[in-house]
Structure formats: structure tokens, C-alpha cells
Motif scaffolding. Structure first.
Motif, short mmCIF file in Angstrom:
data_model
loop_
_atom_site.label_atom_id
_atom_site.label_comp_id
_atom_site.label_asym_id
_atom_site.label_seq_id
_atom_site.Cartn_x
_atom_site.Cartn_y
_atom_site.Cartn_z
N TYR A 87 32.12 -12.34 -39.92
CA TYR A 87 31.93 -10.94 -40.28
C TYR A 87 32.32 -10.64 -41.73
O TYR A 87 31.72 -9.78 -42.36
CB TYR A 87 32.66 -10.01 -39.31
N LEU A 89 28.66 -11.52 -43.44
CA LEU A 89 28.14 -10.16 -43.46
C LEU A 89 28.77 -9.29 -44.54
O LEU A 89 28.28 -8.21 -44.83
CB LEU A 89 28.35 -9.49 -42.09
N SER A 105 35.44 -15.70 -35.80
CA SER A 105 34.64 -14.48 -35.81
C SER A 105 34.91 -13.65 -37.07
O SER A 105 33.97 -13.12 -37.67
CB SER A 105 34.92 -13.65 -34.56
#
Length: 137
Positions: free
Chosen positions: A26, A30, A22
């Protein structure tokens, strides 16, 4: 009696199965900045803190089968777990909400991540949303 509104959204908690994967998404996909990873033994979680503007995302991974995060993922799958608001006087706020008839999960604040005092409201009293209050110490 009334209380001041929260100062800001402190963070949004996201329950994840695999913290490392995860964090990769991120940060690399992102472009968010990883501020650090912390283990909170009392909650049986590892937390990755990511910064976005004035707010943070907390990625929460269970470290035990009896963690509330593990139970959450088993029931609902990965996803948004809670929203946290920063407040000045958490004890006063909890007393106000209890007097107003709001169901509290924590009537007394406890130690949380980043050295904050934290307390949660029951989702039944907040339109299905798990609400956390944070007070920096």
C-alpha cells in the motif's frame, strides 16, 4: 425519530495475513502514506493506518488464533472486512437502530483504535456488510 447521516467514511477495514507485507504494497506500490501502527488488545489485532484523501484504510492483522480477523481470513480469505462511518452520537444512533429492529453486535460502544468509541452492526442487518460506527472522544 430520525438521526443525521454519518459525517463521513472514517475508514475501510481490510483483513490481511501479513501486516508488514501489506503495508509495503500500500505504501510503495500505491503510494499511500502510513500514519502509524497500533495494537488493539481487546480485538486481538495489529492495525496499520493509511491515509487516502479524507478517508483511511485500516489493515487488520490477527495477533491470536481466536481473533475475529483470524476467523474471517480462515472463512473468506484476505479482503475487505468492514466499512466504518464517523458519527456524532454513537449511543443515540445505536438506540435508534435497535428500535428500528437492526441487529447490533455491540449494544454499548466500546473503546477502539485512535481513542474512538466504536460499535458494529451485524452483517445480516446491512446487506452482508459489517458496518462499524466510530465516534471520536
Amino acid at each position: 425519530m430520525s438521526v443525521k447521516p454519518p459525517k463521513q467514511i472514517a475508514h475501510i477495514g481490510i483483513a490481511v495475513k501479513n501486516l508488514n507485507q501489506s503495508v509495503e504494497f500500500y505504501t510503495h506500490c500505491l503510494g499511500l502514506e502510513l500514519l502509524g501502527i497500533e495494537r488493539v488488545e481487546s480485538e486481538k489485532v495489529r492495525i496499520a493506518f493509511l491515509e487516502i484523501g479524507e478517508t483511511r484504510l485500516e489493515l487488520l492483522e490477527a495477533t491470536s488464533l481466536d481473533s475475529s480477523i483470524h476467523s474471517f481470513i480462515e472463512r473468506r480469505g484476505e479482503g475487505i472486512h468492514h466499512i466504518a462511518f464517523q458519527v456524532d452520537n454513537i449511543g443515540e444512533r445505536l438506540a435508534y437502530l435497535k428500535a428500528y429492529g437492526i441487529q447490533l453486535i455491540n449494544e454499548i460502544p466500546k473503546d477502539g483504535a485512535h481513542g474512538n468509541l466504536v460499535a458494529f452492526l451485524h452483517p445480516k442487518s446491512a446487506n452482508g456488510v459489517l458496518v462499524e460506527f466510530c465516534q471520536p472522544q
